[in-house]
Design a protein around this motif. Structure first.
Motif, mmCIF file in Angstrom:
data_model
loop_
_atom_site.group_PDB
_atom_site.id
_atom_site.type_symbol
_atom_site.label_atom_id
_atom_site.label_comp_id
_atom_site.label_asym_id
_atom_site.label_seq_id
_atom_site.Cartn_x
_atom_site.Cartn_y
_atom_site.Cartn_z
ATOM 1 N N GLY A 286 0.835 -1.199 0.000
ATOM 2 C CA GLY A 286 0.000 0.000 0.000
ATOM 3 C C GLY A 286 0.866 1.242 0.000
ATOM 4 O O GLY A 286 1.984 1.228 0.511
ATOM 5 N N ALA A 287 0.344 2.316 -0.591
ATOM 6 C CA ALA A 287 1.073 3.587 -0.653
ATOM 7 C C ALA A 287 0.166 4.687 -0.124
ATOM 8 O O ALA A 287 -0.862 5.004 -0.735
ATOM 9 C CB ALA A 287 1.513 3.887 -2.089
ATOM 10 N N LEU A 288 0.516 5.238 1.025
ATOM 11 C CA LEU A 288 -0.301 6.290 1.624
ATOM 12 C C LEU A 288 -0.233 7.539 0.759
ATOM 13 O O LEU A 288 0.858 8.015 0.424
ATOM 14 C CB LEU A 288 0.167 6.590 3.046
ATOM 15 N N PRO A 289 -1.378 8.107 0.380
ATOM 16 C CA PRO A 289 -1.382 9.180 -0.619
ATOM 17 C C PRO A 289 -1.003 10.557 -0.092
ATOM 18 O O PRO A 289 -0.692 11.451 -0.875
ATOM 19 C CB PRO A 289 -2.824 9.169 -1.116
ATOM 20 N N GLY A 290 -1.056 10.773 1.213
ATOM 21 C CA GLY A 290 -0.838 12.126 1.730
ATOM 22 C C GLY A 290 0.598 12.592 1.590
ATOM 23 O O GLY A 290 1.511 11.841 1.254
ATOM 24 N N ARG A 291 0.792 13.890 1.869
ATOM 25 C CA ARG A 291 2.132 14.470 1.856
ATOM 26 C C ARG A 291 2.805 14.372 3.222
ATOM 27 O O ARG A 291 4.029 14.390 3.307
ATOM 28 C CB ARG A 291 2.084 15.924 1.407
ATOM 29 N N ARG A 292 1.988 14.344 4.282
ATOM 30 C CA ARG A 292 2.546 14.306 5.633
ATOM 31 C C ARG A 292 1.802 13.244 6.439
ATOM 32 O O ARG A 292 0.627 12.946 6.190
ATOM 33 C CB ARG A 292 2.423 15.670 6.321
ATOM 34 N N LEU A 293 2.530 12.683 7.384
ATOM 35 C CA LEU A 293 1.957 11.636 8.221
ATOM 36 C C LEU A 293 1.861 12.158 9.648
ATOM 37 O O LEU A 293 2.846 12.646 10.206
ATOM 38 C CB LEU A 293 2.859 10.389 8.180
ATOM 39 N N LEU A 485 4.388 2.149 1.665
ATOM 40 C CA LEU A 485 5.054 3.395 1.275
ATOM 41 C C LEU A 485 4.382 4.565 1.993
ATOM 42 O O LEU A 485 3.179 4.810 1.826
ATOM 43 C CB LEU A 485 4.964 3.571 -0.241
ATOM 44 N N LEU A 486 5.172 5.278 2.795
ATOM 45 C CA LEU A 486 4.654 6.376 3.613
ATOM 46 C C LEU A 486 4.926 7.724 2.951
ATOM 47 O O LEU A 486 5.813 7.839 2.093
ATOM 48 C CB LEU A 486 5.312 6.347 4.997
ATOM 49 N N PRO A 487 4.206 8.773 3.361
ATOM 50 C CA PRO A 487 4.489 10.115 2.847
ATOM 51 C C PRO A 487 5.890 10.575 3.271
ATOM 52 O O PRO A 487 6.480 10.034 4.209
ATOM 53 C CB PRO A 487 3.393 10.975 3.493
ATOM 54 N N PRO A 488 6.428 11.600 2.597
ATOM 55 C CA PRO A 488 7.792 12.040 2.907
ATOM 56 C C PRO A 488 7.913 12.915 4.140
ATOM 57 O O PRO A 488 9.019 13.199 4.596
ATOM 58 C CB PRO A 488 8.192 12.826 1.657
ATOM 59 N N GLY A 489 6.795 13.379 4.695
ATOM 60 C CA GLY A 489 6.867 14.274 5.839
ATOM 61 C C GLY A 489 6.025 13.791 6.995
ATOM 62 O O GLY A 489 5.241 12.844 6.884
ATOM 63 N N ALA A 490 6.211 14.447 8.164
ATOM 64 C CA ALA A 490 5.444 14.115 9.363
ATOM 65 C C ALA A 490 5.054 15.409 10.053
ATOM 66 O O ALA A 490 5.778 16.408 9.983
ATOM 67 C CB ALA A 490 6.259 13.243 10.306
ATOM 68 N N ASP A 491 3.886 15.403 10.695
ATOM 69 C CA ASP A 491 3.473 16.580 11.462
ATOM 70 C C ASP A 491 4.459 16.823 12.593
ATOM 71 O O ASP A 491 5.039 15.881 13.150
ATOM 72 C CB ASP A 491 2.069 16.350 12.048
ATOM 73 N N PRO A 492 4.655 18.113 12.974
ATOM 74 C CA PRO A 492 5.610 18.405 14.050
ATOM 75 C C PRO A 492 5.356 17.607 15.307
ATOM 76 O O PRO A 492 6.281 17.126 15.942
ATOM 77 C CB PRO A 492 5.417 19.908 14.264
#
Length: 540
Positions: A286-293, A485-492
């Motif tokens: 699976g590939a998570l579609p968001g930009r941030r996690l 596959l995760l997004p490239p960013g994460a919330d602070p």
């Protein structure tokens, strides 16, 4: 609609090359520019010369130049003619013809002759700093060569004629004596007959010498002709500017292509599902579609995790729904972000009716509190020992076990290994290990688990790290069944492990069950509660 990415070696190899060129196109471009600059620098440093060529036809100088039985090239020593064209004698004559602007040494050093094979043709070339100078020297050498050849031939003819004349003088004297004898001798006398015979022989010999002299004097001493004078012929530039620029451009471009793949190999990061398949040999579940996690996981990401869950549970190694599986992080988006994705995957597996024991490893206390705040679980006070146990989730099938460790860097002890072994006979144990965990912890999880799922982040997972993780799993006797596959960013809050200190427990649904996160409305409601409510006793 989610599409799985499987392993097709040919398609993956082709996509790898195109992806590298698309991402690193500037490296070949810079290489080409550097090659052009180097070529221009070389042209500025290397002395520029021009070579002009004059083509000369060499005539056969003989009494039978048109003998049909032999070709002109067979009648001529063309190598000797080439030596004559490059001789000092010709250079002196060419220098004189040019009015002393060039010395014989300069002309001889910069000129030369080459024989056109199987012909009576010479190519006389001259090299000089300028085009006009090269043309002048080439034409002057060609003309001087022909003149020298003609002069030498005429000198040989003059010598032969002079020799004939020297032979004629005594013969004519003898003829005069014989004629005088015939005049005084009696007719039909023996003396007269002898004198007549001698006179006939002398006349025949004199006529032969005269014929030979006439033939020699009739020889054409024209040395040849200039077929293509250098003044109208094309010239060659050395160095060849076009060739050097093309070589520099292509060489720089080729070096840039090599450098692009080297740069990509040294600093390569996973960017596409194709990269994942190529470096792991396993499909993308699976590939998570968001930009941030972030925490909690968004609804669209949860839907993709459900897809990953179905593909994960379809693997033959997990059809029994019991055992130990490892969820290994491989990115640098943060331990909490990876733990959140792994915990959400565990929640979705529990939603499918599988009893799941989630064991997060190598998390700081604050990160563990944030993770629990996002999960529909509550503390199970009936659990003895130093480890803490939280139960709930969809249908009460999700259990979270927090091992008692002094710090996140400390690997779990034998008690946890024993507990995992016992639990794996009754439920599916998921060992959640972020990329920040110690190598010993990651290897221990890979050893305990029979199957492994990798958490990979776009543009945040380095290819060498990913390959090393896959190799470690194989060396520990496990197998990678797929990747998420995760997004490239994460919330602070996720990246920093923000701690929450609620004062009351999470609401519990009727029947002692936690609310499910099946709809967007329920997820949104839980997101608000997760930020403000968590069990008060997880702060211990």
């Amino acid at each position: 609609m989610s599409v799985t990415h499987t392993h097709d070696p040919q398609a993956v190899a082709l996509s790898h090359y195109t992806d590298v060129l698309r991402r690193r196109w500037w490296v070949p471009a810079v290489g080409a520019l550097v090659g052009i600059a180097a070529a221009l620098g070389a042209l500025a440093i290397i002395p520029s010369t021009v070579t002009a060529t004059s083509t000369v036809r060499v005539n056969v100088i003989s009494n039978d130049p048109f003998n049909p039985s032999r070709t002109p090239s067979a009648l001529l020593d063309m190598n000797g003619e080439a030596q004559l064209a490059g001789s000092h004698l010709v250079a002196e004559q060419a220098a004189a013809a040019l009015g002393g602007d060039f010395t014989p040494a300069e002309i001889r050093e910069g000129s030369g002759a080459v024989v056109v094979p199987e012909t009576a043709v010479l190519r006389i070339s001259a090299t000089a700093a300028g085009e006009d100078r090269a043309r002048l020297i080439a034409d002057a050498v060609a003309e001087a060569y022909l003149e020298t050849r003609a002069e030498q031939a005429q000198a040989r003819i003059d010598r032969q004629v002079e020799q004939s004349r020297l032979r004629l003088e005594p013969l004519r004297g003898e003829l005069a004596v014989i004629n005088a004898t015939l005049a005084t001798a009696e007719p039909d006398s023996e003396e007269a007959v002898q004198a007549e015979t001698d006179r006939s022989l002398l006349v025949a010999e004199i006529n032969s010498v005269l014929d030979q002299q006439a033939t020699t004097e009739s020889i054409d001493t024209t040395g040849g002709a200039v077929l293509n004078p250098a003044a109208v012929a094309s010239v060659e530039h050395d160095p060849n500017r076009t060739l050097i620029l093309a070589t520099g451009t292509l060489g720089g471009l080729g070096a840039g292509l090599i450098a692009a793949f080297l740069v990509h190999a040294l600093g390569a990061r996973v960017r596409t599902p194709g990269d994942v398949v190529r470096h792991t040999g396993r499909p993308v579940l699976g590939a998570l579609p968001g930009r941030r996690l972030g925490l909690p996981i968004e609804t669209a990401d949860r839907e993709e995790l459900r897809v990953a869950r179905e593909r994960m549970l379809a693997d033959p190694a997990l059809r029994s729904r019991v055992g130990v599986a490892a969820v290994l992080g491989t990115s640098d988006i943060g331990a909490l972000a990876e733990a959140a994705a792994g915990a959400a995957l565990a929640e979705q597996v529990a939603e499918a009716g599988v009893d799941v024991l989630l064991v997060p490893l190598a998390l700081e206390e604050g990160q563990a509190q944030s993770l629990l705040a996002a999960l529909p679980v509550r503390h199970d006070e009936r659990w003895p020992g130093e480890s803490r146990r939280f139960t709930g989730g969809p249908g009460g099938r999700l259990t979270v076990l927090l091992p008692a460790i002094a710090s996140a860097a400390e690997p779990p002890g034998p008690a946890l290994y024993e507990q995992v072994g016992l639990e794996s006979h009754e439920r599916l144990v998921l060992l959640l290990v972020p990329s920040s965990a110690s190598p010993a912890t990651r290897l221990a999880a890979a050893r305990l688990a029979s199957t492994t799922v990798l958490l990979i982040s776009r543009r945040r997972t380095r290819v060498p790290d990913l390959r090393r993780t896959v190799q470690d799993v194989r060396e520990m006797g496990g197998q990678v069944i797929g990747t998420v596959l995760l997004p490239p960013g994460a919330d602070p809050a996720s990246a920093e492990g923000e701690q929450h200190h609620p004062d009351e427990e999470k609401p519990v649904a009727e029947g002692g069950q936690q609310p499910r996160n099946g709809t967007a409305k329920e997820t949104a409601g839980f997101s608000r509660r997760a930020r403000s409510h968590q069990p008060s006793d997880i702060r211990r």
